[in-house]
Design a protein around this motif. Structure first.
Motif: not given
Lengths: 204, 204
Positions: A15, B82, B96, A41, B98, A43, A12, A72-73, A18-22, B100
């Motif tokens: 946005m 971690l 997860d 990732t 990321y 984790w 997935y 990194s993911d 704080e940034g992007m969740v991916a 910016i």
């Protein structure tokens, strides 16, 4: 054609404040050779062990790890697979031995007659995809971020801008090549999808 | 200036019959924040734990992991850390999420007044280096493969051809910038070396 493709976890990307969740899509290719594509990732170690366990595979059984690129993911848990040969982007290694393979000239790396790793640069300059002949789904392409998810075919900004592309022209060419030959695609950040006739026509 | 740079393992790279034998230099920056730079191949987990232990640091104490770029011999053991924020090339993440950060515009990422992560593309398009003010050695730059090893200053084929460079012109510019400001350099595949006046003059 004794291979089967099991998506362990759908990736997935969305946005957030704080940034992007991916996270990436993580795939097991099970057959004469066991292959894990993209290790999520750092984790997600326990998730991967659990996901493989559901298919009767232990980390020590895995013959190849393929990270479609070095973000990194997609590379977070390669150290689970110490009996495997590792293909990370254009590099092939085991322990501290790095093998020479000319991905940069377009040369595929053949795992066996039903599985090969092909260079598909664009998202980064050294992306690879895995092509698998299967009995139940025909040719499955596990592509990493060459495709962000199915929706990016009608909304190219998803792969060009949101995900980012180091070479959009090359990425488009490689997207077209894969759509022309694959029956199903496992993208980098979404569920597996079927390649429709419309997609194939659009890719010509 | 309370930071100290400890090289845990000197990296190496040499041609072998089957390919290249290589591993990265692995570095601990110890101080108000503990930072590990480049986490070696996936087979080096125990070595890293042992190396940190010699300096009284446990993996769970580490605040930042920096991988100077996404090649597999620099990212193999990120899942040991971690509790840390991870900077892998131009991406900054935790779990997860990321964040910016505009490395692509040249913007450094400030860890604190004595440590910053700066973009130094060339070897890949998204390489970073860590700059540390220290009491015993002045400004130390931990650069990953921006420098392969000290010898590549008089023998540029080492970084341009043997190690490979995605953008040699940009890499040369960033090498010059670092040589002009650093007192010591920790390269990607060799021991730490002092930046001589001769090197600084050659970099102008």
């Amino acid at each position: 054609m004794t291979y089967k493709v099991h998506v362990l976890y759908d990736g997935y990307s969305k946005m957030a404040d704080e940034g992007m969740v991916a996270n990436c899509t993580c795939t097991l290719i099970k057959g004469p050779k066991h292959i894990v594509v993209d290790t999520m990732t750092p984790w997600d170690k326990e998730k991967i062990i659990t996901g493989l366990g559901h298919h009767g595979v232990e980390c020590s059984d895995v013959h190849y790890v393929v990270c479609t690129h070095g973000h990194s993911d997609h590379t977070g848990n390669n150290n689970l697979f110490l009996n495997a040969k590792h293909i990370v982007g254009f590099s092939i290694s085991c322990k501290d031995l790095y093998f020479i393979h000319p991905f940069e000239t377009g040369e595929p790396f053949i795992i066996d007659e039903d599985v090969k790793v092909v260079p598909t640069p664009g998202h980064t300059l050294t992306d690879v995809s895995v092509l698998v002949n299967t009995k139940d789904k025909g040719l499955v392409a596990v592509t990493g971020d060459l495709f962000e998810r199915e929706e990016d075919i009608t909304n190219p900004s998803l792969w060009q801008l949101v995900a980012g592309s180091d070479d959009p022209e090359k990425q488009q060419q490689n997207r077209n090549k894969i759509m022309q030959i694959a029956d199903w695609i496992v993208p980098g950040h979404g569920p597996i999808f079927r390649v429709t006739e419309e997609m194939k026509n659009g890719a010509k």
